[in-house]
Design a protein around this motif. Structure first.
Motif, mmCIF file in Angstrom:
data_model
loop_
_atom_site.group_PDB
_atom_site.id
_atom_site.type_symbol
_atom_site.label_atom_id
_atom_site.label_comp_id
_atom_site.label_asym_id
_atom_site.label_seq_id
_atom_site.Cartn_x
_atom_site.Cartn_y
_atom_site.Cartn_z
ATOM 1 N N TYR A 1 -4.960 23.580 -52.502
ATOM 2 C CA TYR A 1 -3.750 23.228 -52.915
ATOM 3 C C TYR A 1 -3.636 23.472 -54.381
ATOM 4 O O TYR A 1 -2.435 23.301 -54.832
ATOM 5 C CB TYR A 1 -4.142 21.332 -53.395
ATOM 6 C CG TYR A 1 -5.946 21.111 -54.661
ATOM 7 C CD1 TYR A 1 -5.009 21.017 -55.173
ATOM 8 C CD2 TYR A 1 -6.576 21.948 -53.492
ATOM 9 C CE1 TYR A 1 -6.134 20.488 -56.339
ATOM 10 C CE2 TYR A 1 -7.672 20.895 -54.411
ATOM 11 C CZ TYR A 1 -7.979 20.244 -55.643
ATOM 12 O OH TYR A 1 -8.696 20.336 -56.457
ATOM 13 N N ASN B 1 7.572 17.837 -55.273
ATOM 14 C CA ASN B 1 7.707 18.564 -54.363
ATOM 15 C C ASN B 1 8.945 18.888 -53.574
ATOM 16 O O ASN B 1 9.703 18.461 -53.968
ATOM 17 C CB ASN B 1 7.301 17.574 -53.081
ATOM 18 C CG ASN B 1 8.098 16.084 -52.515
ATOM 19 O OD1 ASN B 1 8.635 15.370 -53.336
ATOM 20 N ND2 ASN B 1 8.372 16.336 -51.568
ATOM 21 N N TYR C 1 -0.418 15.055 -54.322
ATOM 22 C CA TYR C 1 -0.064 15.101 -52.631
ATOM 23 C C TYR C 1 -1.384 15.013 -51.185
ATOM 24 O O TYR C 1 -0.447 14.505 -50.016
ATOM 25 C CB TYR C 1 0.934 16.174 -51.784
ATOM 26 C CG TYR C 1 2.561 16.257 -52.922
ATOM 27 C CD1 TYR C 1 3.573 15.686 -52.314
ATOM 28 C CD2 TYR C 1 2.541 16.639 -54.420
ATOM 29 C CE1 TYR C 1 4.448 15.146 -52.780
ATOM 30 C CE2 TYR C 1 3.906 16.195 -55.098
ATOM 31 C CZ TYR C 1 4.676 15.352 -54.365
ATOM 32 O OH TYR C 1 6.286 15.354 -55.368
ATOM 33 N N ILE D 1 1.336 21.612 -49.617
ATOM 34 C CA ILE D 1 1.760 21.565 -50.555
ATOM 35 C C ILE D 1 0.913 22.145 -52.071
ATOM 36 O O ILE D 1 -0.120 22.121 -51.544
ATOM 37 C CB ILE D 1 2.131 20.225 -51.522
ATOM 38 C CG1 ILE D 1 3.699 20.093 -50.689
ATOM 39 C CG2 ILE D 1 2.598 20.871 -53.288
ATOM 40 C CD1 ILE D 1 4.446 18.797 -51.122
ATOM 41 N N SER E 1 4.061 25.510 -55.479
ATOM 42 C CA SER E 1 5.412 25.371 -55.120
ATOM 43 C C SER E 1 5.471 24.105 -55.345
ATOM 44 O O SER E 1 7.108 23.194 -54.876
ATOM 45 C CB SER E 1 4.748 25.154 -53.224
ATOM 46 O OG SER E 1 3.595 24.107 -53.414
ATOM 47 N N LEU E 2 5.512 23.400 -56.142
ATOM 48 C CA LEU E 2 5.727 22.074 -56.540
ATOM 49 C C LEU E 2 7.010 23.339 -57.018
ATOM 50 O O LEU E 2 6.777 24.094 -58.130
ATOM 51 C CB LEU E 2 5.356 21.480 -57.541
ATOM 52 C CG LEU E 2 3.860 20.901 -57.376
ATOM 53 C CD1 LEU E 2 3.087 20.400 -58.307
ATOM 54 C CD2 LEU E 2 4.775 20.123 -56.548
ATOM 55 N N ALA F 1 -0.297 19.199 -56.937
ATOM 56 C CA ALA F 1 -0.856 19.447 -55.650
ATOM 57 C C ALA F 1 -2.155 18.157 -54.775
ATOM 58 O O ALA F 1 -1.763 17.559 -54.002
ATOM 59 C CB ALA F 1 -0.631 20.764 -55.707
#
Length: 251
Positions: free
Chosen positions: A249, A55, A25, A64, A68-69, A22
């Motif tokens: 994150y 993602n 990202y 992200i 949430s990944l 995260a």
């Protein structure tokens, strides 16, 4: 956007990987390498199951979080329920690399303006900067076959990449493979810089080429520059940079 935490559903090792991915990202977004929602960074989850984190398709990179990944298997089946889809085209490219390269934990792919510009040049990456020497020491090329959603492209991509850690996707963009998330980020930073420098230099006068012998000795130069740590040498400072602006994150 409220996303339920999955920390209690995964191992400590996977959670640490999720946090680092995260962060990656968010850093890609901060450095201006994202393309709305259309590129991907994937990471192999430790263990024999061949699961990967990628993602949630539709979220911007600066949205992200670790929770949430999406965790998927090699067939892109979700291993933990998620309201978000996974981009089939992104998964084809990333799964191809992970499938062929057991040494790779993280695959990072971008569509930056400089990266796509150099990928469209017949000459490819030129040995005209210090940054380019690190790339040229482990660079391969793969010809464009259209949007990469067909499984039959995977063997050709794998064959073209071989054991290289930098892959230029012709007319498409840049891809790096790293033994860790930190290694992948540092590799992309170098790849992107080499492309930006090349495009800028080509707008000026005649270019000066670097002696090929210097490229051959670049692995030792990188080892010295990072104290043998590779991306791990710069990763803590990148995390500190990220945390000064936003710590969400890690959720």
């Amino acid at each position: 956007m409220e996303i339920p935490s999955v920390k209690h559903l995964v191992s400590e090792q996977e959670w640490a990987l999720r946090v680092d991915l995260a962060a990656c990202y968010r850093l890609v977004a901060a450095y201006g390498w994202s393309d709305l929602v259309f590129t991907h960074i994937s990471a192999r989850v430790p263990g024999p199951e061949h699961h990967f984190l990628i993602n949630p398709y539709g979220l911007m990179f600066d949205e992200i979080t670790a929770s949430s990944l999406v965790k998927v298997d090699q067939q892109c089946n979700k291993m933990i329920a998620s309201p978000f889809p996974v981009n089939p085209a992104g998964f084809v490219i990333h799964s191809a690399v992970h499938e062929a390269r057991e040494d790779v934990q993280c695959v990072l792919h971008t569509h930056t303006r400089a990266g796509v510009a150099v990928s469209a040049q017949k000459c490819g990456v030129l040995a005209i900067s210090q940054q380019s020497t690190f790339v040229l020491a482990s660079l391969a090329y793969h010809d464009y076959e259209g949007v990469a959603f067909r499984e039959d492209e995977k063997p050709r991509l794998q064959a073209d990449m071989g054991r290289a850690n930098f892959l230029m996707l012709r007319n498409h963009g840049l891809l790096v493979a790293g033994k860790s998330i930190a290694d992948a980020f540092l590799s992309m930073y170098t790849f992107e810089a080499a492309c930006q420098i090349q495009i800028s230099a080509q707008a000026g006068g005649e270019l000066t080429q670097i002696n090929p012998q210097i490229v051959q000795g670049v692995a030792e130069a990188m080892r010295v520059q990072t104290g043998g740590m590779g991306g791990a040498f710069v990763w803590p400072s990148l995390i500190r940079k990220l945390e000064r602006s936003d710590q969400s994150y890690k959720l």
